[in-house]
Enzyme design. Sequence first.
Site, PDB file in Angstrom:
ATOM      1  N   GLU A  21       0.799  -1.136  -0.221  1.00  0.00           N
ATOM      2  CA  GLU A  21      -0.095  -0.155   0.068  1.00  0.00           C
ATOM      3  C   GLU A  21       1.004   1.230  -0.069  1.00  0.00           C
ATOM      4  O   GLU A  21       2.111   1.099   0.138  1.00  0.00           O
ATOM      5  CB  GLU A  21      -1.084   0.030   1.282  1.00  0.00           C
ATOM      6  CG  GLU A  21      -0.156   0.031   2.686  1.00  0.00           C
ATOM      7  CD  GLU A  21      -0.707   0.557   3.857  1.00  0.00           C
ATOM      8  OE1 GLU A  21      -1.355   1.647   3.645  1.00  0.00           O
ATOM      9  OE2 GLU A  21      -0.911  -0.087   5.001  1.00  0.00           O
ATOM     10  N   LYS A 155      -3.641  -2.240  14.355  1.00  0.00           N
ATOM     11  CA  LYS A 155      -2.956  -1.306  15.074  1.00  0.00           C
ATOM     12  C   LYS A 155      -3.393  -1.042  16.583  1.00  0.00           C
ATOM     13  O   LYS A 155      -4.691  -0.969  16.881  1.00  0.00           O
ATOM     14  CB  LYS A 155      -2.870   0.154  14.502  1.00  0.00           C
ATOM     15  CG  LYS A 155      -2.031   0.056  13.211  1.00  0.00           C
ATOM     16  CD  LYS A 155      -1.752   1.563  12.565  1.00  0.00           C
ATOM     17  CE  LYS A 155      -2.836   2.083  11.564  1.00  0.00           C
ATOM     18  NZ  LYS A 155      -2.808   0.913  10.389  1.00  0.00           N
TER      19      LYS A 155
HETATM   20  N1  PSU Z   1      -0.060   0.137   8.594  1.00  0.00           N
HETATM   21  C1  PSU Z   1       0.916   0.796   9.036  1.00  0.00           C
HETATM   22  N2  PSU Z   1       0.882   2.375   9.031  1.00  0.00           N
HETATM   23  C2  PSU Z   1      -0.174   2.974   8.178  1.00  0.00           C
HETATM   24  C3  PSU Z   1      -1.321   1.873   7.906  1.00  0.00           C
HETATM   25  C4  PSU Z   1      -0.967   0.717   7.894  1.00  0.00           C
HETATM   26  O1  PSU Z   1       2.132   0.470   9.544  1.00  0.00           O
HETATM   27  O2  PSU Z   1      -0.383   4.184   8.227  1.00  0.00           O
HETATM   28  C5  PSU Z   1      -2.321   2.804   7.214  1.00  0.00           C
HETATM   29  C6  PSU Z   1      -3.022   1.842   6.226  1.00  0.00           C
HETATM   30  O3  PSU Z   1      -3.420   2.301   4.962  1.00  0.00           O
HETATM   31  C7  PSU Z   1      -4.507   1.456   6.988  1.00  0.00           C
HETATM   32  C8  PSU Z   1      -4.780   2.618   7.541  1.00  0.00           C
HETATM   33  O4  PSU Z   1      -5.429   1.147   5.971  1.00  0.00           O
HETATM   34  O5  PSU Z   1      -3.577   3.144   8.131  1.00  0.00           O
HETATM   35  C9  PSU Z   1      -6.191   2.697   8.418  1.00  0.00           C
HETATM   36  O6  PSU Z   1      -6.658   4.183   8.255  1.00  0.00           O
HETATM   37  P1  PSU Z   1      -8.140   4.300   9.018  1.00  0.00           P
HETATM   38  O7  PSU Z   1      -7.903   3.987  10.594  1.00  0.00           O
HETATM   39  O8  PSU Z   1      -8.369   5.693   8.769  1.00  0.00           O
HETATM   40  O9  PSU Z   1      -8.926   3.437   8.228  1.00  0.00           O
END
Ligand code: PSU
Length: 314
Positions: A21, A155
């Site tokens: 990504e 996360k």
């Molecule tokens: N993994 C990481 N850092 C990130 C992300 C994933 O180590 O920044 C990103 C991914 O693109 C994931 C996003 O889809 O964080 C999640 O964002 P949200 O909580 O707004 O859906």
Amino acid sequence: MIAVDLAPGIAPGRDAVVALESTIITHGMPYPQNVETARRVEREIREAGAVPATIAVMDGRLKIGLTDGELEALAQACDVAKLSRADLAACLATGGTGATTVSATMIAAAHAGIAVFATGGIGGVHRGAETSFDISADLTELAQTPVTVVGAGAKAILDLPKTLEVLETNGVPVIAYGQDALPAFWSRESGLPAPLRADNPAQIARMHRARQALGLPGGQLVANPIPASAEIPREVIDPIIGAALSEAEAQGISGKAVTPFLLQRIFELTEGRSLEANIALVLNNARLAAQIAQELKTDVQKPESVVVPGGSLA
Ligand code: PSU
Ligand code: MN
């Protein structure tokens, strides 16, 4: 019609390809560590015998694989859109540029015939979701798009029990790699048991194939614990996450801005240690994803059939 640019050298039908990504580059890490990490991740995948394909939208074109110059431009840009399922088509239709989150990357990967994707950690149910309703589109994407996603769990800024519940409801297998506990991104253990476990890439490839054979939509989440040498123990990171969450609330941060804000604040509060851990876990996920992609490729040639009374599900 949309314009899809498959970079030279990427042939999903022929090679073991791993999708990557781009939001982790634009919104997840500061410059220049973001581009350095992106390059190291690509190298790690090549060294493990697979082909990397970093995904982004540039000037209205869906890029499957970026040149080094494109990677650098994306990493330096400060106003790039963060694209999830909801925004991907609009960005393509209007000629925009954007970085793909897990959900948009899965859509693009499936579109290009790529079955495996490596990231840091997926998004999930945010703490306080019972009032904010903030649940990442990554979860519903896993329920409907057939890509195996390798992350270090969800996360740890999230509500992990609720995230597991939503994944369960949506029929998404959550497979801890090499241990029983669910990993928690910066820490090897979350204190929660993982629903499923696998101990080698071949098992994960067979699970992917078995879902296909059953006609089940959606992918699976492989939760790969961060290497022990790089982990930040839970008792160290938890109060820091708590402090960052309080600041986000006090400042009224909401929607797409929440995850980037928290990652940046945790980076500052840990004096860079969270970023080092994040880099180590992404590289570790890239290696495992490369192995799974190779197993899936061999599997196509030698499908392992599941015998059921009256037929075969292979
Ligand atoms: N993994 C990481 N850092 C990130 C992300 C994933 O180590 O920044 C990103 C991914 O693109 C994931 C996003 O889809 O964080 C999640 O964002 P949200 O909580 O707004 O859906
Ligand atoms: Mn959200």
